[in-house]
Design a protein around this motif. Structure first.
Motif, PDB file in Angstrom:
ATOM      1  N   LEU A 271       0.841  -1.195   0.000  1.00 56.72           N
ATOM      2  CA  LEU A 271       0.000   0.000   0.000  1.00 56.72           C
ATOM      3  C   LEU A 271       0.881   1.252   0.000  1.00 56.72           C
ATOM      4  O   LEU A 271       1.942   1.285   0.630  1.00 56.72           O
ATOM      5  CB  LEU A 271      -0.918   0.000   1.223  1.00 56.72           C
ATOM      6  N   THR A 272       0.445   2.283  -0.696  1.00 57.45           N
ATOM      7  CA  THR A 272       1.290   3.456  -0.936  1.00 57.45           C
ATOM      8  C   THR A 272       0.972   4.649  -0.034  1.00 57.45           C
ATOM      9  O   THR A 272       1.525   5.726  -0.230  1.00 57.45           O
ATOM     10  CB  THR A 272       1.159   3.906  -2.405  1.00 57.45           C
ATOM     11  N   SER A 273       0.087   4.484   0.938  1.00 59.69           N
ATOM     12  CA  SER A 273      -0.265   5.602   1.811  1.00 59.69           C
ATOM     13  C   SER A 273      -0.434   5.110   3.237  1.00 59.69           C
ATOM     14  O   SER A 273      -1.037   4.055   3.484  1.00 59.69           O
ATOM     15  CB  SER A 273      -1.561   6.271   1.340  1.00 59.69           C
ATOM     16  N   ILE A 274       0.104   5.864   4.184  1.00 61.63           N
ATOM     17  CA  ILE A 274      -0.037   5.505   5.583  1.00 61.63           C
ATOM     18  C   ILE A 274      -1.479   5.609   6.033  1.00 61.63           C
ATOM     19  O   ILE A 274      -1.942   4.845   6.898  1.00 61.63           O
ATOM     20  CB  ILE A 274       0.882   6.403   6.455  1.00 61.63           C
ATOM     21  N   LYS A 275      -2.248   6.521   5.411  1.00 59.12           N
ATOM     22  CA  LYS A 275      -3.675   6.644   5.755  1.00 59.12           C
ATOM     23  C   LYS A 275      -4.437   5.395   5.345  1.00 59.12           C
ATOM     24  O   LYS A 275      -5.296   4.901   6.084  1.00 59.12           O
ATOM     25  CB  LYS A 275      -4.262   7.873   5.087  1.00 59.12           C
ATOM     26  N   VAL A 276      -4.145   4.888   4.159  1.00 56.05           N
ATOM     27  CA  VAL A 276      -4.810   3.659   3.702  1.00 56.05           C
ATOM     28  C   VAL A 276      -4.436   2.495   4.612  1.00 56.05           C
ATOM     29  O   VAL A 276      -5.284   1.654   4.956  1.00 56.05           O
ATOM     30  CB  VAL A 276      -4.433   3.361   2.246  1.00 56.05           C
ATOM     31  N   LYS A 277      -3.181   2.432   5.021  1.00 57.68           N
ATOM     32  CA  LYS A 277      -2.756   1.364   5.921  1.00 57.68           C
ATOM     33  C   LYS A 277      -3.508   1.418   7.240  1.00 57.68           C
ATOM     34  O   LYS A 277      -3.937   0.388   7.785  1.00 57.68           O
ATOM     35  CB  LYS A 277      -1.250   1.461   6.176  1.00 57.68           C
ATOM     36  N   LEU A 278      -3.666   2.623   7.795  1.00 56.01           N
ATOM     37  CA  LEU A 278      -4.409   2.753   9.049  1.00 56.01           C
ATOM     38  C   LEU A 278      -5.863   2.329   8.867  1.00 56.01           C
ATOM     39  O   LEU A 278      -6.457   1.680   9.752  1.00 56.01           O
ATOM     40  CB  LEU A 278      -4.331   4.193   9.549  1.00 56.01           C
ATOM     41  N   GLY A 279      -6.427   2.698   7.718  1.00 57.88           N
ATOM     42  CA  GLY A 279      -7.799   2.269   7.448  1.00 57.88           C
ATOM     43  C   GLY A 279      -7.912   0.763   7.353  1.00 57.88           C
ATOM     44  O   GLY A 279      -8.866   0.162   7.880  1.00 57.88           O
ATOM     45  N   VAL A 280      -6.971   0.126   6.672  1.00 57.40           N
ATOM     46  CA  VAL A 280      -6.976  -1.335   6.560  1.00 57.40           C
ATOM     47  C   VAL A 280      -6.799  -1.964   7.931  1.00 57.40           C
ATOM     48  O   VAL A 280      -7.442  -2.975   8.256  1.00 57.40           O
ATOM     49  CB  VAL A 280      -5.874  -1.794   5.592  1.00 57.40           C
ATOM     50  N   LEU A 281      -5.921  -1.377   8.761  1.00 52.64           N
ATOM     51  CA  LEU A 281      -5.714  -1.922  10.106  1.00 52.64           C
ATOM     52  C   LEU A 281      -7.001  -1.879  10.917  1.00 52.64           C
ATOM     53  O   LEU A 281      -7.372  -2.864  11.572  1.00 52.64           O
ATOM     54  CB  LEU A 281      -4.611  -1.132  10.793  1.00 52.64           C
ATOM     55  N   VAL A 282      -7.698  -0.753  10.885  1.00 49.72           N
ATOM     56  CA  VAL A 282      -8.950  -0.630  11.632  1.00 49.72           C
ATOM     57  C   VAL A 282      -9.995  -1.603  11.087  1.00 49.72           C
ATOM     58  O   VAL A 282     -10.694  -2.298  11.855  1.00 49.72           O
ATOM     59  CB  VAL A 282      -9.476   0.813  11.567  1.00 49.72           C
ATOM     60  N   ALA A 283     -10.100  -1.695   9.756  1.00 49.48           N
ATOM     61  CA  ALA A 283     -11.083  -2.588   9.158  1.00 49.48           C
ATOM     62  C   ALA A 283     -10.781  -4.042   9.492  1.00 49.48           C
ATOM     63  O   ALA A 283     -11.689  -4.832   9.802  1.00 49.48           O
ATOM     64  CB  ALA A 283     -11.115  -2.382   7.637  1.00 49.48           C
TER      65      ALA A 283
END
Length: 341
Positions: A10-22
């Motif tokens: 994944l290319t964005s830390i925001k997307v990673k955080l979203g995936v982690l929460v999901a």
């Protein structure tokens, strides 16, 4: 804990955080459904298991996300202790990975700068040791009465003092290189006058060489800083004279054509191999044919290249049937009209 990085694609830390929460919510929901609907546990058992599973998923994903940050911290602490060889493994493509790659690039540059600093200290110490030792020998002989303090005894001492002065001047120029840009006072400069003055100064060195000068056309001009350009020509002439055999000829040619000016200095020395032509223009670099007795500091060509590049030109080692030819390419000046431009 194993260094697992499942989110590196994944290319964005925001997307990673979203995936982690999901992922954490999905794991908790799945564990709750299995505990209540499939295993028919009481809620007081199913909910704690769901929370623990969610925490485990979060721990695995977060550990992979923060691994580069831990490496960055460890590398920064090592660098503060003077260890510039530490590198950070950057496998992710997000902002943290970019920071890790930038840090690694910075570490390489600092390692190179530190190596150059150590090399500078070693080379300057070596260059200072030879004239100081020679001066000490001359003075000790004079004090002990071994040799009278006459012109014959003091002439070598004067030569060593002049060598020390040349080294100090070159080190000052080197400090200007490291300090950044130096303002140039450009004005139309006649190449014939410039080369003639530099050759006259080179003849004062007393080396057993002959200088031949050709300037085409005779009134050729360049737009340059006279002092800096004189320094370039003087350094090239000194380099050529030092590497020429006794009775050799140093040929200086200057010409203006195709909107530019080229100044060449050709000697009759051993020449420079093709593999060393770029390296000899660096600080304290000497060709494989140079000897410890040639009197050079290894700074002259590096300073000359710096001065040429200040003018927007290039200094290169060119092919020659014999010896070494150094070419200086500069932008030409328009004919002067009533004074400096």
């Amino acid at each position: 804990m194993p260094d697992v990085r499942p989110l590196d694609r994944l290319t964005s830390i925001k997307v990673k955080l979203g995936v982690l929460v999901a992922a954490s919510c999905a794991a908790a929901s799945f564990a709750t459904w299995v505990g209540l609907a499939v295993l028919e546990w009481w809620p007081r058992y199913a909910l704690p298991v769901a929370v623990l599973l969610a925490l485990g998923v979060t721990q695995v994903l977060a550990h992979g996300m923060t691994s580069p940050l831990r490496e960055l911290t460890a590398a920064a602490r090592a660098m503060a202790r003077g260890d510039h060889a530490r590198r950070v493994t950057a496998t992710s493509r997000d902002e943290v990975g970019e920071a890790a790659r930038a840090f690694t690039h910075m570490a390489r540059q600092l390692e190179q700068v530190d190596a150059e600093r150590r090399e500078l200290v070693a080379n300057v110490s070596h260059e200072l040791r030879t004239p100081v030792a020679a001066l000490r020998a001359v003075l000790e002989n004079a004090v002990d009465g071994v040799a009278p303090a006459g012109p014959d005894a003091l002439r070598p001492a004067l030569a060593q003092v002049e060598r020390l002065g040349d080294l100090v001047d070159e080190l000052l120029d080197l400090s200007r290189v490291d300090a950044g840009a130096v303002p140039l006072h450009r004005e139309p400069v006649r190449l014939a006058d410039l080369v003639g003055a530099a050759v006259d100064g080179a003849r004062l060195s007393g080396r057993d060489v002959t200088y031949e000068v050709r300037v085409e056309p005779a009134d050729a001009q360049v737009l340059a800083d006279p002092a800096r350009l004189h320094q370039v020509v003087a350094n090239l002439l000194d380099n050529a004279a030092r590497h020429s055999p006794p009775g050799g000829v140093v040929t200086v040619t200057a010409a203006v054509r195709d909107g530019g000016a080229r100044l060449s200095v050709l000697d009759e020395g051993p020449g420079i191999p093709l593999s060393e032509r770029e390296r000899v223009l660096e600080r304290f670099a000497r060709g494989s044919s140079a000897s410890a007795r040639d009197g050079g500091t290894g700074l002259g060509l590096a300073i000359a290249r710096w001065a040429v590049e200040l003018h927007g030109g290039r200094l290169t080692v060119a092919d020659a049937p014999r010896g070494c030819r150094l070419d200086v390419d500069l932008p030409a000046a328009a004919p002067a009209r009533g004074g400096a431009a």
